[in-house]
Design a protein around this motif. Structure first.
Motif, PDB file in Angstrom:
ATOM      1  N   THR A 150       1.567   4.163  -3.582  1.00 58.22           N
ATOM      2  CA  THR A 150       0.438   5.228  -2.638  1.00 58.22           C
ATOM      3  C   THR A 150       1.582   6.299  -2.911  1.00 58.22           C
ATOM      4  OG1 THR A 150      -1.292   4.184  -0.620  1.00 58.22           O
ATOM      5  CG2 THR A 150      -0.933   7.246  -0.911  1.00 58.22           C
ATOM      6  N   GLY A 151       2.474   6.108  -2.403  1.00 59.41           N
ATOM      7  CA  GLY A 151       3.964   6.840  -2.504  1.00 59.41           C
ATOM      8  C   GLY A 151       3.874   7.654  -3.685  1.00 59.41           C
ATOM      9  N   ALA A 152       4.297   6.210  -4.799  1.00 58.18           N
ATOM     10  CA  ALA A 152       4.609   6.504  -6.247  1.00 58.18           C
ATOM     11  C   ALA A 152       3.390   7.137  -6.610  1.00 58.18           C
ATOM     12  CB  ALA A 152       4.834   4.621  -7.166  1.00 58.18           C
ATOM     13  N   TYR A 153       2.070   7.244  -6.510  1.00 59.43           N
ATOM     14  CA  TYR A 153       0.946   7.445  -7.173  1.00 59.43           C
ATOM     15  C   TYR A 153       0.913   9.194  -7.099  1.00 59.43           C
ATOM     16  CZ  TYR A 153      -0.387   3.118  -7.464  1.00 59.43           C
ATOM     17  OH  TYR A 153      -1.264   1.469  -8.153  1.00 59.43           O
ATOM     18  N   PHE A 154       1.347   9.782  -5.853  1.00 58.99           N
ATOM     19  CA  PHE A 154       1.182  10.514  -5.340  1.00 58.99           C
ATOM     20  C   PHE A 154       2.741  11.387  -5.466  1.00 58.99           C
ATOM     21  CE2 PHE A 154      -2.571   8.274  -4.033  1.00 58.99           C
ATOM     22  CZ  PHE A 154      -3.302   8.959  -4.462  1.00 58.99           C
ATOM     23  N   ASP A 155       3.749  11.650  -5.401  1.00 56.00           N
ATOM     24  CA  ASP A 155       4.793  11.411  -5.050  1.00 56.00           C
ATOM     25  C   ASP A 155       5.070  11.801  -4.261  1.00 56.00           C
ATOM     26  OD1 ASP A 155       7.409  12.442  -6.338  1.00 56.00           O
ATOM     27  OD2 ASP A 155       6.779  14.610  -6.966  1.00 56.00           O
ATOM     28  N   ARG A 156       5.334  11.114  -3.227  1.00 57.02           N
ATOM     29  CA  ARG A 156       5.424  10.958  -1.977  1.00 57.02           C
ATOM     30  C   ARG A 156       6.593  10.265  -1.942  1.00 57.02           C
ATOM     31  NH1 ARG A 156       1.683  12.990   2.417  1.00 57.02           N
ATOM     32  NH2 ARG A 156       3.300  11.797   3.715  1.00 57.02           N
ATOM     33  N   ALA A 203       0.671  -1.353  -0.023  1.00 53.80           N
ATOM     34  CA  ALA A 203      -0.222   0.382  -0.175  1.00 53.80           C
ATOM     35  C   ALA A 203       0.763   0.946  -0.289  1.00 53.80           C
ATOM     36  CB  ALA A 203      -1.101   0.237   1.122  1.00 53.80           C
ATOM     37  N   LEU A 204       1.855   1.195   0.787  1.00 53.33           N
ATOM     38  CA  LEU A 204       2.567   2.027   1.233  1.00 53.33           C
ATOM     39  C   LEU A 204       3.434   1.721  -0.120  1.00 53.33           C
ATOM     40  CD1 LEU A 204       3.219   2.523   4.461  1.00 53.33           C
ATOM     41  CD2 LEU A 204       2.489   4.183   3.687  1.00 53.33           C
ATOM     42  N   ALA A 205       3.809   1.488  -0.490  1.00 53.62           N
ATOM     43  CA  ALA A 205       4.980   1.855  -2.016  1.00 53.62           C
ATOM     44  C   ALA A 205       4.215   2.462  -3.090  1.00 53.62           C
ATOM     45  CB  ALA A 205       5.383   0.257  -3.146  1.00 53.62           C
ATOM     46  N   LEU A 245       6.745   7.801   1.747  1.00 57.04           N
ATOM     47  CA  LEU A 245       5.979   6.552   1.613  1.00 57.04           C
ATOM     48  C   LEU A 245       6.325   5.811   1.175  1.00 57.04           C
ATOM     49  CD1 LEU A 245       2.596   8.278   1.211  1.00 57.04           C
ATOM     50  CD2 LEU A 245       3.817   7.803   2.826  1.00 57.04           C
ATOM     51  N   VAL A 246       7.322   5.629   0.130  1.00 59.11           N
ATOM     52  CA  VAL A 246       8.296   4.777  -0.287  1.00 59.11           C
ATOM     53  C   VAL A 246       9.509   3.840   0.984  1.00 59.11           C
ATOM     54  CG1 VAL A 246       9.141   3.754  -2.691  1.00 59.11           C
ATOM     55  CG2 VAL A 246       7.586   5.199  -2.585  1.00 59.11           C
ATOM     56  N   ASP A 247       9.886   4.902   0.959  1.00 61.85           N
ATOM     57  CA  ASP A 247      11.057   4.887   1.977  1.00 61.85           C
ATOM     58  C   ASP A 247      10.378   3.882   3.210  1.00 61.85           C
ATOM     59  OD1 ASP A 247      12.616   5.795   0.566  1.00 61.85           O
ATOM     60  OD2 ASP A 247      12.808   8.521   1.850  1.00 61.85           O
ATOM     61  N   ALA A 248       9.331   4.487   3.789  1.00 64.99           N
ATOM     62  CA  ALA A 248       8.631   3.506   4.719  1.00 64.99           C
ATOM     63  C   ALA A 248       8.361   2.236   4.504  1.00 64.99           C
ATOM     64  CB  ALA A 248       7.340   4.750   5.446  1.00 64.99           C
ATOM     65  N   ALA A 249       7.548   2.038   2.865  1.00 67.68           N
ATOM     66  CA  ALA A 249       7.701   1.131   2.930  1.00 67.68           C
ATOM     67  C   ALA A 249       9.065   0.274   3.298  1.00 67.68           C
ATOM     68  CB  ALA A 249       7.471   0.655   0.836  1.00 67.68           C
ATOM     69  N   ILE A 250      10.298   0.665   1.937  1.00 69.00           N
ATOM     70  CA  ILE A 250      11.385   0.036   1.675  1.00 69.00           C
ATOM     71  C   ILE A 250      11.603  -0.165   3.442  1.00 69.00           C
ATOM     72  CG2 ILE A 250      13.473   0.337   1.504  1.00 69.00           C
ATOM     73  CD1 ILE A 250      12.818   2.284  -1.315  1.00 69.00           C
ATOM     74  N   LEU A 257       6.633  -7.540  -4.533  1.00 70.96           N
ATOM     75  CA  LEU A 257       6.340  -7.448  -6.148  1.00 70.96           C
ATOM     76  C   LEU A 257       6.134  -5.740  -5.957  1.00 70.96           C
ATOM     77  CD1 LEU A 257       4.444 -10.263  -6.350  1.00 70.96           C
ATOM     78  CD2 LEU A 257       6.800 -10.213  -7.051  1.00 70.96           C
ATOM     79  N   ALA A 258       5.160  -5.482  -4.970  1.00 74.29           N
ATOM     80  CA  ALA A 258       4.972  -4.276  -5.371  1.00 74.29           C
ATOM     81  C   ALA A 258       6.485  -2.979  -5.221  1.00 74.29           C
ATOM     82  CB  ALA A 258       4.143  -4.038  -4.536  1.00 74.29           C
ATOM     83  N   LEU A 259       6.976  -3.328  -4.704  1.00 73.38           N
ATOM     84  CA  LEU A 259       8.408  -2.266  -4.568  1.00 73.38           C
ATOM     85  C   LEU A 259       9.306  -2.291  -5.832  1.00 73.38           C
ATOM     86  CD1 LEU A 259       9.095  -0.448  -1.935  1.00 73.38           C
ATOM     87  CD2 LEU A 259       9.801  -2.826  -0.560  1.00 73.38           C
TER      88      LEU A 259
END
Length: 676
Positions: A423-429, A419-421, A432-437, A481-483
């Protein structure tokens, strides 16, 4: 003096460590003790944010006389259902088969051979509403065990035999087709609550997996009815009391059909699933409400559930101190008109009451109200609303906060990573991607051993003793896989492959292709649990099918695609008959019917066109589409192999069912190729 639970890591078990009950954790030693003493086992199953579990503990387990009776006549075992979903599933199946209902706290009486013979959920301290008191239940079971041992053994044996015979039909083994998915949509339409959104009556749970199916079905077929059900349900939930209108995030469920009064516990899995649902709804429709809710829910997870180790805690309690020392459900979240006035002043307090639906009569207990958005936003000044929200949120932060269950559950963190990966990608955040990682890194470092076997839970950076179950392997693979699609880092695809190999070798019946919830070498219970139907989260079965299918699309791994297709046979059997309970399986079937489409974006890292094509690919609505991004020289992702630049420019390649379109350097053309 603390009991044996003081040495456990589960927050739920630790809540009972100071009970006068001589609790044991689930263990062979506990059953040995019961055999040696010649007494039955009292198994109590719950979880840390369960309201009625707390009530039963206060009323009975903290009572010295009841505890003394339990200690004298039973071996008492306490289980956290979130740590041991296999134990919970086996005995919950028995409870539901015997009583027609189930829930937590779950109370089961067992022989020393772990065979169940009497069941229940919550029992009050005194008889009421036709229920016996907990003490009466204890005395009745003890009497039966002492005076009618042979009868008890006969009942226990019959229950175990009946459970062994309750093998479900897995269908013909054929994959679901158009007629099956159309039948599922028709079934959902019949159960849809057109005036309130959602499906069925009270209590009403967020239908996250069903909404994913509806969005994918709309994307593939253009069904406006499917989209309407998804949109209306999402809007009703987002405007209701089940959604935290100040801090973001969703409560567990609504006790009413209108989404007004929630059961206030906030679970990681609900918020991960719903964050992704609203992000996907925005991707399909551009809804501003969906965008706001997706981002607020993501921020809630990061702000309220993230642990020091980078993972995500399991839950926030429903109960909290009401300011007088009394533990009350919902105390942290509800408001009276007077409280609004105290924080905002008379004029803004009146405005806030209208905006959030706070009345003198109240919508909850003792004249308090759960905040909602009963009126249209355009009737109110946006800046004024934002100011009221900030001030109310700051005032709420001064209240005693609900407790947090800090254990990390692998499966739920996998859902959060996905979800965070996205959402972060869609909304340029990128935060959030860093939190997913960071969460994914914790899962690799702490939960995965050198054989790619997963631990179910961890706490404070230390893995728990309980083995991962099917949903852990499937949901963590889904997150990886999402990441991989979002970051272009092939290591996440590699880790997903390790886990999915375990799904094939340890969880799959080689003859039928059916999936089990526990590994072949896991602890033996009275029954090996197996359930393809969704509950609060996607079933491990459906989640595994989805991850296997995506991995096969990314890598061309035929065994993984074959395993996914075999697993989807149960969707053909159950989809038209029980679509509400196999929503994720239906969503995976939509991806299978669509291909799924495979998208490779090649170009120099950081190039504006590479980024534009990659973003367009991620925003494509084709069901289950997989995305790989990297340079032409990259060998990390198989989809990038033999994909050159086009006339020196970054390009996107789209393939489906062994057929590839001509590569394109135009994001608009790519968008068209990834739409219905």
């Amino acid at each position: 003096m603390p009991n044996r639970l003081a040495h456990e890591t589960s927050p739920y078990l630790l809540q009972h460590a100071d009970n006068p009950v001589d609790w044991w954790p689930w263990s062979a030693e506990a059953f040995d003790e019961a055999r040696e003493r010649g007494v039955p086992v009292l198994l109590s199953v719950g979880y840390s944010s369960c309201h009625w579990c707390h009530v039963l503990a206060r009323e009975s387990f903290e009572d010295e006389q009841i505890a003394a009776y339990m200690n004298a006549h039973f071996v008492n075992i306490k289980v956290d259902r979130e740590e041991r979903p296999d134990v919970d599933a086996v005995y919950m199946e028995a409870v539901q088969a015997a009583t027609g209902q189930g829930g937590w706290p779950m109370t089961v009486f067992l022989t020393p051979d772990a065979e169940p013979f009497y069941f229940g959920t919550y029992f009050p301290p005194a008889p009421r509403h036709g229920m016996p008191s907990f003490r009466q239940v204890l005395e009745g079971v003890r009497g039966a065990w002492t005076d009618r041992r042979g009868e008890v053994a006969e009942v226990a044996g019959k229950i175990v035999r009946d459970l062994a015979e309750r093998e479900m039909s897995f269908g013909s083994g054929e994959v679901p087709g158009e007629e099956d998915l159309a039948g599922a949509l028709l079934g959902l339409t019949r159960e849809y609550d057109a005036s309130r959104g959602g499906f069925g009556g009270a209590p009403k749970f967020p239908p996250s997996m069903v909404i994913e199916f509806l969005l994918r079905h709309h994307a593939r077929t253009g069904s406006e009815g499917a989209l309407q059900m998804a949109q209306d349900t999402c809007e009703r939930m987002a405007r209701g009391g089940i959604y935290d209108q100040l801090g973001g995030g969703f409560a567990r469920y609504s006790v009413d059909r209108e989404w007004v009064v929630p059961h206030f516990e906030k679970m990681l899995y609900d918020n991960a699933l719903l964050c992704r649902v609203y992000a996907h709804l925005w991707r399909s429709t551009g809804s501003e409400l969906a965008r706001r809710v997706a981002l607020e829910t993501a921020d809630f997870m990061v702000g309220e559930l993230r642990t020091n180790e980078g993972g995500f805690a399991s839950a926030l309690d429903a109960d909290s101190d009401d300011g007088t020392g009394k533990h009350v459900e919902g105390a942290y979240y509800v408001w009276t008109p007077r409280q609004l006035h105290e924080v905002l002043g008379a004029q803004d307090g009146e405005l806030a009451a209208r905006y959030f639906g706070v009345t003198q009569e109240g919508t909850f207990e003792e004249g308090s109200s759960v905040l909602q958005l009963p009126q249209q936003d355009e009737l109110f000044d946006a800046q004024k609303v934002a100011s009221m929200r900030r001030r109310l949120l700051a005032a709420r932060a001064e209240r005693p906060a609900p407790g947090r269950d800090d254990k990390i559950v692998a499966a739920w963190n996998g859902l959060a990573v996905a979800a965070l990966a996205e959402t972060g990608a869609y909304f340029d955040r990128p935060d959030l991607v860093d939190a997913a990682i960071a969460a994914a890194d914790l899962l690799v470092r702490v939960h995965m051993d050198d054989r790619a076997r997963l631990s179910r839970t961890s706490k404070d950076g230390r893995a728990g003793a309980n083995a991962g179950v099917l949903e852990d392997y499937a949901d963590v693979a889904e997150g990886f896989l999402a990441l991989a699609s979002v970051t272009g880092e092939g290591v996440w695809l590699e880790f997903a492959g390790f886990l999915l190999d375990q799904v094939i070798t340890q969880f799959t019946d080689p003859e039928s292709g059916a999936l089990y919830d526990t590994a072949a070498d896991a602890e033996r219970l009275i029954r090996r649990p197996q359930d393809p139907t969704d509950n609060a989260t996607p079933s491990g079965w459906s989640a595994a099918a989805g991850a296997l299918l995506s991995y096969a699309a990314q890598t061309g791994a035929e065994p993984h695609r074959a395993a996914a297709e075999r697993a989807l046979g149960v969707v053909k059997a159950l989809g038209p008959r029980a679509p509400r309970f196999i929503g994720w399986g239906l969503a995976v079937a939509e991806a299978l019917l669509d291909g799924p489409r495979e998208v490779a974006v090649v170009g120099p890292e950081g190039h504006p066109l590479t980024k534009a094509l990659h973003r367009t690919a991620l925003l494509g609505t084709a069901p289950g589409a997989v995305v790989a991004v990297g340079t032409p020289e990259s060998d990390e992702l198989p989809l990038l192999a033999d994909r050159p630049l086009v006339q020196g420019e970054p390009a996107a390649y789209v393939c489906r069912n062994f057929t590839c379109d001509a590569p394109t350097t135009d994001p608009d053309r790519l968008r068209t190729a990834l739409s219905s």
